[in-house]
Design an enzyme around this catalytic site. Structure first.
Site, mmCIF file in Angstrom:
data_model
loop_
_atom_site.group_PDB
_atom_site.id
_atom_site.type_symbol
_atom_site.label_atom_id
_atom_site.label_comp_id
_atom_site.label_asym_id
_atom_site.label_seq_id
_atom_site.Cartn_x
_atom_site.Cartn_y
_atom_site.Cartn_z
ATOM 1 N N SER A 32 0.808 -1.211 0.000
ATOM 2 C CA SER A 32 0.000 0.000 0.000
ATOM 3 C C SER A 32 0.847 1.270 0.000
ATOM 4 O O SER A 32 1.625 1.513 -0.911
ATOM 5 C CB SER A 32 -0.968 -0.037 1.186
ATOM 6 N N ASP B 108 -2.566 6.615 -3.426
ATOM 7 C CA ASP B 108 -1.408 5.990 -2.783
ATOM 8 C C ASP B 108 -0.878 4.897 -3.699
ATOM 9 O O ASP B 108 -1.372 4.700 -4.810
ATOM 10 C CB ASP B 108 -1.759 5.461 -1.388
ATOM 11 N N ASP C 254 -0.999 1.684 -4.001
ATOM 12 C CA ASP C 254 -1.799 0.591 -4.569
ATOM 13 C C ASP C 254 -3.183 1.043 -5.008
ATOM 14 O O ASP C 254 -3.989 0.229 -5.454
ATOM 15 C CB ASP C 254 -1.901 -0.586 -3.597
ATOM 16 N N ASP D 265 -5.873 2.338 -3.419
ATOM 17 C CA ASP D 265 -7.117 2.238 -2.662
ATOM 18 C C ASP D 265 -7.398 3.485 -1.825
ATOM 19 O O ASP D 265 -8.434 3.579 -1.176
ATOM 20 C CB ASP D 265 -7.152 0.975 -1.797
#
Length: 455
Positions: free
Chosen positions: A103, A243, A245, A247
């Site tokens: 992430s 961010d 990734d 999400d």
């Protein structure tokens, strides 16, 4: 009762690359164990996607080998946003989706998490079954003729792009909007600019040159400074930052001011109310600004609070039958559009509101007034125990009394560090700062076995 877990946390398995358990040999065993459990359900197909970390290629190969050894076929997506992997798990009718990502963390971290066939997080029972197999010994390979095969899905990004475009009304046209997009050198670097451009926006892109090591470095939702500057320089209408990734999302107005997840949630909720599309309560967390709760009340909506973490927001949404929830950090879940937090889809809902109302971002968020909030991290070794100390509970009661109905106090142990987070929120910034400082001193002193006098 849930079993004690050795590997799976609240968001899969995560750590520093090269340190247990984030090693190639463990990830191979994880793929095999997951494959054995999933194959037992009758569907022998999984999808595997990743963000742009260099180590992701190594772990992708390890997972593929593990699944193959268990007789499970792998559909390889390549670099994709986490929510895209959840979506493709459903539409490709896979038994599970596997995400290789850490992430918003630096490149030297990585992790593995799973989605079930419905695009939601894999259920606890399945994760526990995988853990049991991991502890049973070395992998036992199926016969050669039963080995799983790997197939590259070359149009994966295109499928997700079309899905995102379909999340807004068909007549929505972003022509005339200049949008600066910061992809954090991460997983949205292909899809986000393409979606916005295909919907007609004039797109300026930064943070879209991943080299495997620069994910989240000075770019993205946690580092919006460059985005703020670029929005002003480019005379843009709005900025969007994801961010690593994809999400999470935060946005920036035309003046270079950051709008966090609470503000975006308010804008989306307001648009839903105008269209009569809100169902159930809106879900936030313990850290959601009190200003959002007040603003939602004015819209006739209730804010439900839950623990910090998007998984808890999702759980509560499903419990209360809601469709909209999120965190201040920018995890926003629109369950009437998808099954998990999706930064790009959330941004599109806000852009749709801008187009349909003809109002800029700063005006759309003006109906929500942020309450001053102060967060102090106090070093303590046993946070939960310190919270229960009489001196601390009495101090919290006194602070709450002084704040009355116009403020909140929250003491929350860190899940990863020996810290107790002291949060005070209220209408008066001076009072908030005084109480936060006093509570922090009280906690620190009480943790050493002493106490302080009330202010």
């Amino acid at each position: 009762m849930a079993e004690e877990r050795s590997y799976f946390g609240t968001d899969g398995i995560r750590g520093r690359v090269g340190e247990a358990p984030i090693t190639p040999d463990f990830v191979l065993r994880l793929g095999w164990a997951a494959g054995r459990v999933l194959a037992g359900e009758g569907q022998r197909k999984v999808v595997i996607g990743k963000d742009t970390r260099l180590s992701g290629y190594m772990f992708e190969s390890a997972l593929e080998a593990g699944f193959a050894a268990a007789g499970v076929h792998s559909l390889m997506l390549g670099p994709m946003p986490t929510p895209a992997i959840a979506y493709l798990t459903r539409t490709l009718h896979a038994r599970a989706g596997v995400v290789i990502s850490a992430s918003h963390n630096p490149h030297h971290d990585n992790g593995i998490k799973f989605f079930g066939p419905d695009g939601y997080k894999l259920d606890d029972a399945t994760e526990e079954a995988i853990e049991r197999l991991l502890q049973d010994g070395p992998p036992q390979m199926v016969r050669c003729e039963e080995l799983g095969r790997a197939t590259r899905i070359n149009d994966a990004v295109g499928r997700y792009i079309e899905f995102c475009k379909g999340s807004v009304q068909r007549q929505i046209d972003l022509r005339g909007l200049r949008v600066v997009v910061d992809c954090a050198h991460g997983a949205t670097y292909q899809a986000a600019p393409a979606v916005l451009a295909e919907l007609g926006a004039d797109v300026v892109v930064i943070g879209n040159e991943p080299d495997g090591l620069n994910i989240n470095v000075d770019h993205g939702s946690q580092h919006p400074e460059r985005l703020c500057q670029r929005v002003v320089e480019a005379s843009a209408d709005v900025g969007v930052a994801f961010d690593g990734d994809g999400d999470r999302v935060i946005m920036v107005d035309r003046y270079g001011r950051v709008i966090d997840g609470d503000g975006l949630l308010y804008i989306i909720a307001t648009a839903r109310v105008a269209r009569g599309q809100v169902r159930g309560a809106v879900v936030g967390t313990q850290m959601t600004n009190l200003g959002l709760e007040v603003a939602l009340q004015e819209l006739g909506l209730v804010l439900e609070r839950t623990r910090v973490g998007d998984r808890y927001v999702l759980e509560r949404l499903l419990q209360v039958g809601g469709t909209l929830g999120g965190e201040s950090s920018g995890h926003i879940i629109c369950l009437d559009r998808t099954t998990t937090g999706d930064g790009l889809i959330s941004a599109l809902q806000v852009l749709e509101a801008m187009v349909t109302t003809g109002r800029p971002l700063d005006e759309l968020v003006a109906g929500m007034h942020y309450y001053p909030q102060r967060l102090v991290n106090v070093p303590v070794s046993r946070g939960p125990d310190v919270i229960r100390l009489p001196a601390v509970t009495e101090a919290v009661e006194e602070a709450e009394h002084q704040l009355g109905d116009h403020g909140r106090v929250l003491l929350r142990p860190s899940g990863t560090e020996p810290l107790l987070r002291v949060m005070v929120e209220g209408a008066d910034e001076g009072q908030v700062n005084r109480l936060a400082d006093w509570l922090a001193v009280t906690v620190e002193t009480a943790a050493r076995g002493a106490a302080t006098d009330p202010i």
